[in-house]
Design a protein around this motif. Sequence first.
Motif, PDB file in Angstrom:
ATOM      1  N   ALA A   1     -66.051 -80.043 -30.561  1.00 50.04           N
ATOM      2  CA  ALA A   1     -67.061 -80.881 -29.490  1.00 50.04           C
ATOM      3  C   ALA A   1     -66.735 -82.361 -29.399  1.00 50.04           C
ATOM      4  O   ALA A   1     -66.612 -82.123 -28.493  1.00 50.04           O
ATOM      5  N   ALA A   2     -65.792 -82.569 -30.782  1.00 46.22           N
ATOM      6  CA  ALA A   2     -65.176 -83.744 -30.151  1.00 46.22           C
ATOM      7  C   ALA A   2     -64.358 -84.231 -29.472  1.00 46.22           C
ATOM      8  O   ALA A   2     -64.073 -85.336 -28.957  1.00 46.22           O
ATOM      9  N   GLU A   3     -63.187 -82.664 -30.043  1.00 48.54           N
ATOM     10  CA  GLU A   3     -61.896 -83.667 -28.704  1.00 48.54           C
ATOM     11  C   GLU A   3     -62.736 -82.826 -27.547  1.00 48.54           C
ATOM     12  O   GLU A   3     -62.131 -83.581 -26.450  1.00 48.54           O
ATOM     13  N   LYS A   4     -63.179 -82.373 -27.785  1.00 49.01           N
ATOM     14  CA  LYS A   4     -63.376 -82.299 -25.499  1.00 49.01           C
ATOM     15  C   LYS A   4     -64.743 -82.901 -25.122  1.00 49.01           C
ATOM     16  O   LYS A   4     -64.167 -83.326 -24.431  1.00 49.01           O
ATOM     17  N   ALA A   5     -65.546 -84.028 -26.130  1.00 51.43           N
ATOM     18  CA  ALA A   5     -66.216 -84.346 -25.433  1.00 51.43           C
ATOM     19  C   ALA A   5     -65.404 -85.862 -25.172  1.00 51.43           C
ATOM     20  O   ALA A   5     -64.935 -86.335 -24.557  1.00 51.43           O
ATOM     21  N   GLY A   6     -64.242 -86.260 -26.162  1.00 52.86           N
ATOM     22  CA  GLY A   6     -63.042 -87.057 -26.378  1.00 52.86           C
ATOM     23  C   GLY A   6     -63.982 -88.194 -26.316  1.00 52.86           C
ATOM     24  O   GLY A   6     -63.619 -89.436 -26.328  1.00 52.86           O
ATOM     25  N   VAL A   7     -64.613 -88.378 -27.616  1.00 49.49           N
ATOM     26  CA  VAL A   7     -64.629 -89.733 -28.436  1.00 49.49           C
ATOM     27  C   VAL A   7     -63.922 -89.410 -29.640  1.00 49.49           C
ATOM     28  O   VAL A   7     -63.875 -88.819 -29.911  1.00 49.49           O
ATOM     29  N   ILE A   8     -63.777 -91.213 -29.923  1.00 53.10           N
ATOM     30  CA  ILE A   8     -63.478 -91.440 -31.217  1.00 53.10           C
ATOM     31  C   ILE A   8     -64.251 -90.561 -32.748  1.00 53.10           C
ATOM     32  O   ILE A   8     -65.428 -91.550 -32.159  1.00 53.10           O
ATOM     33  N   THR A   9     -63.444 -90.358 -33.104  1.00 59.44           N
ATOM     34  CA  THR A   9     -64.313 -90.895 -35.152  1.00 59.44           C
ATOM     35  C   THR A   9     -63.411 -90.653 -35.753  1.00 59.44           C
ATOM     36  O   THR A   9     -62.368 -90.743 -35.767  1.00 59.44           O
ATOM     37  N   MET A  10     -63.829 -90.922 -37.070  1.00 54.84           N
ATOM     38  CA  MET A  10     -63.629 -91.504 -37.670  1.00 54.84           C
ATOM     39  C   MET A  10     -64.397 -90.533 -39.010  1.00 54.84           C
ATOM     40  O   MET A  10     -65.278 -90.732 -39.001  1.00 54.84           O
TER      41      MET A  10
END
Length: 378
Positions: A121-130
């Motif tokens: 989901a994070a990669e599809k949305a292109g959001v920065i995560t840590m």
Amino acid sequence: MKQKETLGVGVIGSGFMGKAHAWAFGNVGRFFPLKQEPILKILADIPLDKAQAAAKQLGFESATDDWKSLIHHPEIDIVSITTPNNLHTPMALEAIDAKKIVYCEKPLATTLNDAIKMTNAAEKAGVITMVGFNYLRNPMMITAKEIIQSGEIGEITGYRGIHSEGFMANAAPYNWRCEKDQFGGALGDIGSHALATARFLLGEFDSVCGKLDTIYNSRPTSDGGSKPVYTDDQVNTLIQFKDHNFTGVVTSSWLATGWEMHHGFEICGSKGSLIFDQARFNELQIYKGDQKTGRRGFTTIVAGPEHQGYGEFCPAGGHQIGFNDLKTLEVGKLMGCIEKNIQTDFNFRDALTIVRISEAISISSTENRWVNLDEIAS
């Protein structure tokens, strides 16, 4: 598009790690030059009066007992998740759907499927995560990696890693860590740090062979009764690394009576060795002996401004930095990546790797065999 000069921060949870996140966001600009200042906007916890008291103490503008309202608040840009492990998935997915930057404590999720779902989901949305593995930000940990990669201690021939504490020793009372929906007990809770450290220093794992033990099958409750325990108390794992021709060892326990914090490693090489213990995390022991003269023994490398990350806090060696400074270093990395609009160096994909390793260890323990990481879904 012009960058915002400030970024609103919302922290979910006001316990140990909630305070650490608040400290780090509140202080990062005092130690690192930032183009975007993080502002402590909203703290969420339950009940509301607890959230309000913590928000006042920690310097947030407001408090709420509704984490969804925090995530969807228009002034929130960064969502920090510091709740018990089983709440990470719904909160992170909600934040991703809202296109917010997500900073989540480890472990990423309580199941492999949830960790995969969150990462995709994070990669599809292109959001920065840590994901919070702040021990890896230690200047001495980075120095150890530099020594290994430079060949200074030669070919690596052995690794022993540990993360053990005693907070669940002697049949300590039942708490959320004992619940069926908590991932891996000691393995997921503190063992994940030991696994992340081994991977950070020596690279990816090829296969594992592990054994999980539940020593206390039930624990006392506050009403004088007891409840069954569904999680492990300790884990011992053999590791075959992809890039090294030896079997490493990682062990973790929350029954380690007498240990407040015992996170460390011993690494042997053909020309020398390294020893590290988080309880003395401003020091790294290195051995480089001269067999001809007999001048051999371990030398203490003391953290100082010449080591990456230390100098921002203190201009003189030997004065030491602390646990909350490691969290500030982690947030400093996050803020730098946000400024450059690039992904962080320990994002959801990296954290998923640790969950996959933990899953492989669990399968190995159940089926009594070596498990290759290629068998585990990603």
